[in-house]
Design an enzyme around this catalytic site. Structure first.
Site, mmCIF file in Angstrom:
data_model
loop_
_atom_site.group_PDB
_atom_site.id
_atom_site.type_symbol
_atom_site.label_atom_id
_atom_site.label_comp_id
_atom_site.label_asym_id
_atom_site.label_seq_id
_atom_site.Cartn_x
_atom_site.Cartn_y
_atom_site.Cartn_z
ATOM 1 N N GLY A 10 5.896 7.549 0.072
ATOM 2 C CA GLY A 10 6.345 6.238 -0.401
ATOM 3 C C GLY A 10 7.180 5.515 0.628
ATOM 4 O O GLY A 10 8.205 4.899 0.307
ATOM 5 N N ALA A 11 6.749 5.547 1.873
ATOM 6 C CA ALA A 11 7.543 4.990 2.968
ATOM 7 C C ALA A 11 7.799 3.491 2.841
ATOM 8 O O ALA A 11 8.689 2.965 3.503
ATOM 9 C CB ALA A 11 6.885 5.294 4.312
ATOM 10 N N GLY A 13 8.956 2.143 0.191
ATOM 11 C CA GLY A 13 10.019 1.983 -0.795
ATOM 12 C C GLY A 13 11.368 1.657 -0.184
ATOM 13 O O GLY A 13 11.666 2.015 0.963
ATOM 14 N N ARG A 35 0.252 3.666 0.529
ATOM 15 C CA ARG A 35 -1.082 3.496 -0.064
ATOM 16 C C ARG A 35 -2.059 2.826 0.879
ATOM 17 O O ARG A 35 -3.249 3.084 0.819
ATOM 18 C CB ARG A 35 -1.002 2.686 -1.358
ATOM 19 C CG ARG A 35 -0.596 3.497 -2.543
ATOM 20 C CD ARG A 35 -0.576 2.625 -3.761
ATOM 21 N NE ARG A 35 0.395 1.558 -3.537
ATOM 22 C CZ ARG A 35 1.186 1.053 -4.430
ATOM 23 N NH1 ARG A 35 1.118 1.451 -5.660
ATOM 24 N NH2 ARG A 35 2.042 0.108 -4.128
ATOM 25 N N TYR A 127 17.583 9.502 -22.170
ATOM 26 C CA TYR A 127 17.011 8.647 -23.213
ATOM 27 C C TYR A 127 16.440 9.466 -24.367
ATOM 28 O O TYR A 127 15.937 10.571 -24.166
ATOM 29 C CB TYR A 127 15.893 7.768 -22.633
ATOM 30 C CG TYR A 127 16.407 6.657 -21.769
ATOM 31 C CD1 TYR A 127 16.597 5.381 -22.290
ATOM 32 C CD2 TYR A 127 16.725 6.878 -20.440
ATOM 33 C CE1 TYR A 127 17.079 4.355 -21.507
ATOM 34 C CE2 TYR A 127 17.207 5.852 -19.644
ATOM 35 C CZ TYR A 127 17.378 4.596 -20.180
ATOM 36 O OH TYR A 127 17.863 3.577 -19.392
ATOM 37 N N LYS A 157 9.220 9.088 -15.245
ATOM 38 C CA LYS A 157 10.156 9.933 -14.506
ATOM 39 C C LYS A 157 10.348 11.280 -15.203
ATOM 40 O O LYS A 157 10.419 12.324 -14.555
ATOM 41 C CB LYS A 157 11.507 9.228 -14.326
ATOM 42 C CG LYS A 157 11.443 7.983 -13.443
ATOM 43 C CD LYS A 157 10.774 8.205 -12.105
ATOM 44 C CE LYS A 157 11.657 8.868 -11.098
ATOM 45 N NZ LYS A 157 11.040 8.988 -9.755
#
Length: 176
Positions: A10-11, A13, A35, A127, A157
């Site tokens: 995920g570079a 991000g 991607r 949650y 998550k």
């Protein structure tokens, strides 16, 4: 001399940019996944350097993951969808988060990676259950993905981290 090779998933991000800059500054060789290589200039700009190898790897496809992990001793798995708005179908977030971490883990294990660190979120623990009355959350606490207050990101998550922990217990081998 490099301290070794770290793959950062995920570079593109926001947080990954900080991680890559820090790793480069500390003498690591960095390989990033994204991607589409069409976004390479974004990564170079965010990292402030072109000293990062980039590999195309999508969370929903096996293509590219072996190349992304080859030769790496460490992995920062930071890739996971973060929506700007709640999706109409929670699986738009859940599938890439859960399937992506499992792909990254399997590819890392198969490549002989020593340690994989996965970025998580407080969303995975707080949650869908009663407040803890001042007690601290621990690794035994999980968000309830079936709760009405567990929106798609919380579900993604929670389910991704649970899948990662189950994978490691079942087939993580010597990888930390």
């Amino acid at each position: 001399m490099s301290k070794g090779l770290v793959t950062v998933t995920g570079a593109t991000g926001y947080l990954a940019g900080f991680a890559v800059r820090k790793l480069l500054a500390e003498g690591w060789t960095v390989r990033g996944t994204l991607r589409s290589l069409a976004r390479a200039e974004e990564v170079y700009s965010a990292c402030g350097s072109r000293d990062i190898e980039l590999v195309e790897a999508d969370l929903l496809s096996d293509t590219g993951w072996a190349q992304a992990m080859a030769g790496a001793s460490h992995v920062l798995h930071m890739a996971s969808p973060v929506p700007v708005a709640e999706p109409s179908d929670p699986d738009e977030l859940i599938r890439p988060a859960r399937e992506g971490v499992l792909r990254a883990l399997a590819a890392a294990r198969d490549a002989g990676v020593k340690r994989l660190v996965m970025t998580s979120s407080v969303a995975a623990i707080c949650y869908g259950h009663a407040p803890l009355n001042g007690e601290a959350f621990t690794e035994a606490d999980w968000s309830n993905p079936d709760s009405p207050d567990s929106y798609a990101y919380v579900q993604s998550k929670t389910l991704a981290e649970r899948a990662a922990r189950a994978f490691m217990a079942r087939e993580g081998g010597d990888m930390e």
